[in-house]
Design an enzyme around this catalytic site. Structure first.
Site, PDB file in Angstrom:
ATOM      1  CG  ASP A  74      -2.010  -1.082   1.119  1.00 16.43           C
ATOM      2  OD1 ASP A  74      -2.275  -1.340  -0.063  1.00 16.43           O
ATOM      3  OD2 ASP A  74      -2.863  -0.720   1.714  1.00 16.43           O
ATOM      4  NE  ARG A  79       7.443   4.356  -1.331  1.00 17.07           N
ATOM      5  CZ  ARG A  79       7.021   3.858  -0.362  1.00 17.07           C
ATOM      6  NH1 ARG A  79       7.227   4.674   0.664  1.00 17.07           N
ATOM      7  NH2 ARG A  79       7.358   2.684  -0.352  1.00 17.07           N
ATOM      8  CG  ASN A 149      -3.422   5.942   3.350  1.00 15.16           C
ATOM      9  OD1 ASN A 149      -4.784   5.234   2.669  1.00 15.16           O
ATOM     10  ND2 ASN A 149      -3.065   4.946   3.855  1.00 15.16           N
ATOM     11  N   GLY A 191      -6.592   3.184   7.698  1.00 16.67           N
ATOM     12  CA  GLY A 191      -5.089   2.755   8.488  1.00 16.67           C
ATOM     13  C   GLY A 191      -4.866   3.240   9.445  1.00 16.67           C
ATOM     14  CE1 TYR A 192      -1.503   6.576  14.107  1.00 12.57           C
ATOM     15  CE2 TYR A 192      -0.872   8.329  12.620  1.00 12.57           C
ATOM     16  CZ  TYR A 192      -0.609   8.051  14.012  1.00 12.57           C
ATOM     17  OH  TYR A 192       0.088   8.575  15.115  1.00 12.57           O
ATOM     18  CB  SER A 193      -8.185   7.232  11.269  1.00 15.19           C
ATOM     19  OG  SER A 193      -9.058   7.097  11.202  1.00 15.19           O
ATOM     20  CB  ALA A 214      -2.928   9.380  22.551  1.00 13.50           C
TER      21      ALA A 214
END
Length: 294
Positions: A74, A79, A149, A191-193, A214
């Site tokens: 991914d 990129r 993303n 993803g990160y979320s 956090a």
């Protein structure tokens, strides 16, 4: 047919994938134009010997290309999106790593799915992007100021939280006391979320997700907003700088800088093969419907 090829090299797992792709396209008289650094690596590894045309930047990718093949995971597709930009060239991800949400074609299916590509038996999924502007300007990201993303802000060189004043279309929303804040597209919602407790959005939803990292104010929860909303952030903290990231690109930003995030006027086109849908990938990646008691 004319294809652009961009990729990353992973020891032991990439060589057979690359060979299969090159053999298939050569047998079917498909013109291949390879990203310069990737082709240099293939020559160094003696994976290919034949001479190919190359491209160096997004400026050389135009409407004459039918598709871009991204070989990797991914992150490689993210990129690749910085190369495709607003050219409208669709991207097909060939997975050379772990199962991802974007690189859907597995190595066992390459020949079958590339045949679908030649026969144009695929659909296009348009993915929204978000862009970042700042005051004062951030020179490191000025040339590539968009993300597929997410755009995130986070603390730097400290264990102390930062304060993120957040405004939506000029209206004050909240001051997040947290390690950081994520603004994710539907593509980035997995993803990160998601790892920070954010919801999963389907790719065609016209929304963005604001997800605190956090948070100290525990009543702060992820928020879904329309994707035409202008988001303005002002970050303060004990240190002089904090971090801002656009997908994998990171820059340091001075305290009290103003960041403005908007949807870009263009989208990235992702190739979807009928057998590999977003929901099938969700089930496989998240093990939905699998009960280990059975």
């Amino acid at each position: 047919m004319k294809v652009a090829i961009y990729g990353q090299y992973y020891q032991n797992s990439t060589e057979p994938i690359i060979r299969d792709i090159f053999v298939f396209f050569n047998e079917n008289n498909v013109e291949m134009v390879i990203e310069h650094e990737f082709l240099k690596l293939l020559y160094d590894k003696k994976i290919v010997k034949k001479e190919y045309k190359t491209f160096h930047s997004y400026k050389e990718l135009d409407s004459s290309f039918d598709i871009m093949i991204s070989i990797g995971g991914d992150g490689t597709i993210l990129r690749a999106a910085t190369l495709v930009r607003d050219s409208g060239i669709p991207i097909l991800g060939i997975n050379a790593g772990r199962l991802g949400f974007l690189a859907m074609v597995q190595k066992e299916e390459i020949s079958q799915f590339l045949q679908f590509v030649i026969e144009k038996k695929y659909t296009i999924s348009e993915r929204s992007l978000i862009s970042l502007s700042s005051f004062p300007k951030i020179s490191e990201i000025e040339n590539i100021n968009f993300a597929m993303n997410e755009i995130s802000v986070s603390r730097k060189d400290t264990t102390s939280m930062i304060t993120i004043e957040t405004y939506l279309d000029g209206e004050f929303l909240n001051s997040y006391w947290a390690d950081g804040l994520i603004i994710a597209t539907p593509t980035g919602s997995t993803g990160y979320s998601m790892s920070c407790g954010g919801p999963i959005l389907t790719p065609n939803v016209a929304s963005l997700v604001i997800t605190p990292i956090a948070p100290h104010n525990l009543n702060a929860r992820p928020l879904v907003i329309p994707d035409d909303t202008e988001i303005r952030l002002k970050i303060s903290g004990r240190e002089e700088q904090y971090l801002v990231s656009l997908d994998s690109r990171i820059a340091s930003v001075k305290n009290e800088s103003i960041l403005t995030i908007k949807k870009t006027p263009f989208k990235i086109k992702m190739v979807e093969i009928h057998e590999e849908t977003f929901f099938k990938t969700l089930r496989n990646k998240l093990l939905w419907g699998e009960d280990k008691r059975n």
